[in-house]
Scaffold this motif. Structure first.
Motif, PDB file in Angstrom:
ATOM      1  N   ALA A  42      -5.580   0.528  -0.667  1.00 25.09           N
ATOM      2  CA  ALA A  42      -6.615   1.445   0.339  1.00 25.09           C
ATOM      3  C   ALA A  42      -5.674   2.090   1.331  1.00 25.09           C
ATOM      4  CB  ALA A  42      -7.566   0.709   0.779  1.00 25.09           C
ATOM      5  N   PRO A  80      -8.795   6.055  -2.247  1.00 30.70           N
ATOM      6  CA  PRO A  80     -10.312   5.597  -1.856  1.00 30.70           C
ATOM      7  C   PRO A  80     -10.652   4.705  -2.931  1.00 30.70           C
ATOM      8  CG  PRO A  80     -10.160   7.963  -1.707  1.00 30.70           C
ATOM      9  CD  PRO A  80      -8.824   7.585  -2.283  1.00 30.70           C
ATOM     10  N   ILE A 130     -12.806  -0.994   0.836  1.00 31.64           N
ATOM     11  CA  ILE A 130     -13.439  -0.581  -0.065  1.00 31.64           C
ATOM     12  C   ILE A 130     -14.695   0.043   0.243  1.00 31.64           C
ATOM     13  CG2 ILE A 130     -12.324  -2.126  -1.766  1.00 31.64           C
ATOM     14  CD1 ILE A 130     -15.186  -3.736  -2.150  1.00 31.64           C
TER      15      ILE A 130
END
Length: 248
Positions: free
Chosen positions: A74, A79, A101
């Motif tokens: 991330a 994403p 997340i």
């Protein structure tokens, strides 16, 4: 609808657990490859963990390890989206924030590769397994989850171990067809969503098929589990859909 630019990858049913360090090693290699390949977005469609007994167990060294692996990806700018499975539906906002997340609803429409795509874990379309669907409704209820999460971690872990044993015993007694996705439920989900592609896991029956709908043909992709010698990911990019093998 969530619109995704660039290349996206989809995985499901990794069933990570401390007793299987090989799975964690393969997942780490997969995440490293995802970053190195310039993949823009990762979707995890449930059962990342073999079980999750609450975000207050995040301090467990194994859980922290998995969290850091996700956070590293991330932080590189990819994403990561997560749909809860039947094993880790208690994974919540605390873990999500730590891992970087984004939690999604149990079904979500995304635009990826110029195709409206429906994503889910897959257990909701296994409607022939009536006993499981009744159990699912019980454990997904807010009241049940509040009571469960209020119990000490040790009690929760013992309860989950009991449930896992009972589930394994019950599966041995059920016809295989009952535990697979129901064709009518698949068509209904695609029709109501207006999507022409479905991606899910849960059934541990990886494959691809065309689904005839009233207004055309849709495609269904089923992801593999990772803890029975398999380990695939679906990648959708400029060149269409392809399976990637991460079983080694």
């Amino acid at each position: 609808m969530l619109n995704i630019a660039g290349t996206a990858r989809f995985v499901s049913d990794l069933h990570l657990r401390k007793e299987r360090p090989d799975l964690t090693e393969r997942f780490a290699a997969f995440l490293a490859d995802t970053a190195a390949s310039g993949v823009g977005t990762l979707f995890i469609l449930g059962d990342l963990f073999e079980y999750w007994i609450g975000d207050d167990d995040l301090a467990d060294p194994f859980n922290t390890q998995v969290c850091r692996l996700l956070r590293d990806l991330a932080d590189r700018g990819s994403p990561i989206y997560f749909i809860a499975g039947n094993r880790d539906f208690l994974l919540g906002e605390v873990f999500a924030a730590a891992a970087g997340i984004q939690l999604l609803d149990e079904t979500v429409k995304v635009g990826v590769g110029d195709t409206a795509t429906l994503l889910m874990h897959g257990d909701t379309v296994c409607t022939d397994d009536v006993a499981y669907q009744e159990f699912r409704r019980m454990v997904r209820a807010t009241e049940w989850q509040t009571r469960f999460l209020a119990r000490p971690l040790a009690e929760r872990l013992a309860e989950v171990e009991t449930l896992r044993r009972r589930s394994a015993e019950a599966m041995l007694k059920k016809p295989a067809a009952i535990m697979d996705a129901n064709a009518a439920a698949i068509r209904a989900a695609l029709t109501s969503s207006g999507c022409s592609r479905l991606i899910h896991g849960h059934t541990h029956r990886p494959g691809r098929e065309n689904i005839a709908l009233a207004d055309g043909v849709a495609e269904r992709w089923v992801l593999s589990d990772w803890d029975t010698g398999r380990g695939d990911a679906l990648e959708i990019g400029p060149n269409g859909c392809r399976r990637l093998d991460f079983s080694r």
